[in-house]
Motif scaffolding. Structure first.
Motif, short mmCIF file in Angstrom:
data_model
loop_
_atom_site.label_atom_id
_atom_site.label_comp_id
_atom_site.label_asym_id
_atom_site.label_seq_id
_atom_site.Cartn_x
_atom_site.Cartn_y
_atom_site.Cartn_z
N ILE A 379 0.85 -1.21 0.00
CA ILE A 379 0.00 0.00 0.00
C ILE A 379 0.88 1.25 0.00
CG2 ILE A 379 -1.68 1.33 1.33
CD1 ILE A 379 -2.77 -1.39 2.38
N ALA A 380 1.98 1.23 0.77
CA ALA A 380 2.91 2.36 0.80
C ALA A 380 3.49 2.62 -0.59
CB ALA A 380 4.04 2.08 1.80
N SER A 381 3.84 1.54 -1.29
CA SER A 381 4.36 1.68 -2.66
C SER A 381 3.31 2.25 -3.60
CB SER A 381 4.82 0.31 -3.20
OG SER A 381 6.00 -0.09 -2.57
N LEU A 382 2.08 1.76 -3.45
CA LEU A 382 0.99 2.22 -4.31
C LEU A 382 0.78 3.73 -4.16
CD1 LEU A 382 -1.39 1.36 -6.20
CD2 LEU A 382 -2.79 1.19 -4.14
N ILE A 383 0.71 4.21 -2.93
CA ILE A 383 0.50 5.64 -2.68
C ILE A 383 1.67 6.46 -3.21
CG2 ILE A 383 0.25 7.40 -0.88
CD1 ILE A 383 -1.14 5.22 0.84
N THR A 384 2.89 6.01 -2.92
CA THR A 384 4.09 6.73 -3.36
C THR A 384 4.16 6.85 -4.87
OG1 THR A 384 5.31 5.92 -1.41
CG2 THR A 384 6.61 6.80 -3.24
N GLN A 385 3.94 5.73 -5.56
CA GLN A 385 4.07 5.73 -7.02
C GLN A 385 3.04 6.65 -7.67
OE1 GLN A 385 6.52 4.57 -8.55
NE2 GLN A 385 7.41 3.13 -7.11
N PHE A 386 1.82 6.67 -7.16
CA PHE A 386 0.80 7.53 -7.76
C PHE A 386 1.04 9.00 -7.44
CE2 PHE A 386 -1.75 3.78 -8.77
CZ PHE A 386 -2.31 4.17 -9.98
N VAL A 387 1.55 9.30 -6.25
CA VAL A 387 1.90 10.69 -5.92
C VAL A 387 3.00 11.19 -6.86
CG1 VAL A 387 3.00 12.17 -4.18
CG2 VAL A 387 1.17 10.61 -3.51
N VAL A 388 4.04 10.38 -7.07
CA VAL A 388 5.14 10.75 -7.97
C VAL A 388 4.63 10.88 -9.41
CG1 VAL A 388 7.33 9.97 -8.98
CG2 VAL A 388 6.95 9.76 -6.52
N LEU A 389 3.76 9.97 -9.84
CA LEU A 389 3.20 10.04 -11.19
C LEU A 389 2.44 11.33 -11.42
CD1 LEU A 389 2.34 8.92 -13.96
CD2 LEU A 389 0.45 7.74 -12.79
N PHE A 390 1.53 11.68 -10.50
CA PHE A 390 0.74 12.91 -10.67
C PHE A 390 1.65 14.14 -10.67
CE2 PHE A 390 -2.96 10.42 -8.69
CZ PHE A 390 -3.45 10.10 -9.95
N ALA A 391 2.71 14.11 -9.86
CA ALA A 391 3.66 15.23 -9.84
C ALA A 391 4.39 15.33 -11.18
CB ALA A 391 4.66 15.04 -8.71
N GLN A 392 4.76 14.18 -11.77
CA GLN A 392 5.42 14.19 -13.07
C GLN A 392 4.50 14.72 -14.17
OE1 GLN A 392 7.05 10.33 -13.99
NE2 GLN A 392 8.74 10.54 -12.53
N ILE A 393 3.24 14.28 -14.13
CA ILE A 393 2.27 14.76 -15.12
C ILE A 393 2.10 16.27 -15.00
CG2 ILE A 393 -0.17 14.69 -15.79
CD1 ILE A 393 -0.20 11.74 -14.94
N PHE A 394 2.03 16.78 -13.77
CA PHE A 394 1.91 18.22 -13.55
C PHE A 394 3.12 18.96 -14.12
CE2 PHE A 394 2.76 21.96 -10.84
CZ PHE A 394 1.59 22.67 -11.07
N LEU A 395 4.32 18.43 -13.89
CA LEU A 395 5.53 19.05 -14.41
C LEU A 395 5.55 19.06 -15.94
CD1 LEU A 395 8.48 17.79 -12.14
CD2 LEU A 395 7.75 20.14 -12.51
N VAL A 396 5.18 17.93 -16.52
CA VAL A 396 5.15 17.83 -17.99
C VAL A 396 4.17 18.85 -18.57
CG1 VAL A 396 4.39 16.35 -19.92
CG2 VAL A 396 5.92 15.44 -18.16
N LYS A 397 3.00 18.97 -17.92
CA LYS A 397 1.98 19.92 -18.38
C LYS A 397 2.51 21.36 -18.33
CE LYS A 397 -2.91 21.09 -17.67
NZ LYS A 397 -2.72 22.55 -17.72
N ILE A 398 3.23 21.71 -17.25
CA ILE A 398 3.75 23.06 -17.08
C ILE A 398 4.92 23.32 -18.05
CG2 ILE A 398 4.90 24.66 -15.50
CD1 ILE A 398 1.94 24.21 -14.89
#
Length: 470
Positions: A379-398
């Motif tokens: 569960i810790a891995s699941l939360i971490t990976q999705f938080v990092v993914l959404f942050a990457q998507i945000f960066l790519v968008k910007i």
């Protein structure tokens, strides 16, 4: 194709058989120490392989000079790696039996890193067919040696964990010797010498990349080490985690290969200031669709999958598998957005995300492991990976000023809804689950093409355009 043939057989044919053969706790120790040996393996390379690949490709005449200088540096880095690995192992409190296993696993990491460096010379010389053969040489030798040990009954008594580890070491050593001789024949000369200014130049260029790899490796691999360290039954829980992790690890091989293809494509398109939307959408569809199908199938048929693969600890592994496979959905997506940011040179932002992800992962593990054990770590891995993914998507968008594709978002929602309905229908049908998975996968492919998440025409056009730039 060689990787698709050899590596899955290693994971499911050999590694899985070993886990089914030896005691769960014994394999748990191996899996923990294997992950521990990987934690600091960036110290064995420090970005040298990529640096060498790029420079040999551009200046083939420098092969002999680089070959002589870098080999010495690799051995110096090995001393640093062994020192840090064993000091940290001592601090954690590993006993002599664990240090014996860790020693050979660390030797294996050095041989793997050395083999990858040697192969970078072959790739840099544009000998791609030979490099493809060398990419599976170690695993092919391992499969042969382990098959003899497991099924050939070469030695008296039962198959042991140390025999498995020794076979890996011998296979890596043989592969290194074969590839070293090949590179030596191409270089025509080799002088064992240390060129300090040359090495300082490499370190300055590769340090940000090395930091990124180190932090990402820690938050990918730390979970099972914390399970083993924090729990009284840590060895057993590590073994359970390994059972579920194996399917994700096998799936991850596709993502790694895909990222290797995307990196030069993104770099080329960024350099030429070409529009990235089509390639992002296409690559996202090609990775996200199989990942989400695997996740839903693992959730629905976890018990059937674990029963097919393993003999023991099935009930505990069944709870962990779906969580890790949904974790793979995030990991597969980061291979696209993380690779795009890497190609654009945004290492500072990626390092910040990786360090933040590592800290978040450690905190979540400290909270969840005592209560939920192996499942808590998943569960810790699941939360971490999705938080990092959404942050990457945000960066790519910007950074790339991309607009949100509402049409694609609607298509994805429709696809997931259709996939959910299809799986629900097949659960009502009396049919062996393997056949159900095949039919579900076929329907998923039809849905993805029909909804134009996977655009075959666009895929062909991008391949043709890529071919014309070679």
């Amino acid at each position: 194709m060689l990787n698709f043939l050899i590596k899955p057989f290693w994971i499911f044919g050999i590694d899985r058989t070993v886990q089914n053969t030896i005691a769960a706790e014994e394999y748990g120790i191996y899996f923990t120490l294997f992950n521990f040996s990987i934690l600091f393996n960036i110290l064995l390379d420090f970005g040298i392989t990529n640096f060498n690949n790029r420079n040999i490709a551009q200046h083939k005449q420098l092969l002999a000079k680089y070959f002589s200088g870098i080999v010495v540096f690799k051995f110096l880095l090995a001393i640093l790696y062994f020192a840090i690995t064993f000091i940290v192992g001592f601090i954690i409190g590993y006993d002599s039996s664990r240090f014996q296993i860790l020693l050979f696993l660390s030797i294996n990491q050095f041989l793997i890193s050395f083999l990858q460096y040697l192969r970078s010379n072959i790739a840099g010389l544009q000998l791609f067919v030979l490099d493809s053969l060398f990419s599976v040489l170690d695993k092919t030798l391992m499969i042969g040696l382990c098959a003899i040990l497991i099924w050939g009954h070469l030695f008296e008594g039962e198959f042991t964990l140390m025999q498995f580890i020794y076979a890996q070491t011998l296979a890596y050593l043989l592969a290194v010797i074969i590839v070293f001789i090949t590179v030596l024949l191409k270089a025509k000369k080799f002088k064992f010498r240390l060129n300090i200014p040359f090495l300082i130049l490499i370190i300055k260029q590769t340090a940000p990349y090395a930091l990124l790899v180190l932090t990402m490796t820690i938050y990918y691999r730390l979970d099972v080490i914390m399970i083993d360290y924090m729990l009284e039954d840590g060895e057993y829980q590590s073994s359970v985690y390994a059972q579920a992790y194996r399917l994700m690890d096998a799936s991850n091989q596709v993502g790694v290969l895909f990222a290797g293809l995307l990196l030069p494509m993104f770099a080329f398109m960024i350099q030429k200031r070409e529009k990235l939307d089509d390639l992002i959408k296409l690559s996202f569809g090609l990775l996200f669709i199989p990942a989400i199908v695997l996740a839903f199938v693992s959730f629905s048929y976890a018990n059937d999958i674990m029963t097919l693969l393993y003999h023991t600890n099935i009930d505990d592994a069944v709870r962990v598998l779906p969580v890790l496979m949904f974790c793979f959905v995030a990991i597969a997506s980061t291979y696209i957005f993380g690779t795009l940011l890497t190609a654009n040179g945004n290492l500072k932002q990626l390092n910040f995300l990786a360090i933040s992800g590592m800290i978040l992962n450690v905190i979540l593990n400290l909270i969840l492991i005592p209560e939920y054990k192996a499942l808590g770590s998943a569960i810790a891995s699941l939360i971490t990976q999705f938080v990092v993914l959404f942050a990457q998507i945000f960066l790519v968008k910007i950074i790339f000023k991309l607009k949100l594709n509402y049409k694609l978002l609607l298509s994805l929602i429709s696809f997931i809804s259709l996939l959910f309905i299809t799986i629900w229908v097949f659960q009502k049908v009396e049919l062996y689950f393997i056949y159900k998975v095949i039919f579900i996968s076929l329907f998923a492919l039809i849905f993805a093409i029909s909804l134009r998440i996977i655009n075959l025409k666009q895929m062909l056009q991008l391949m043709l355009n890529r071919g014309s730039t070679e």
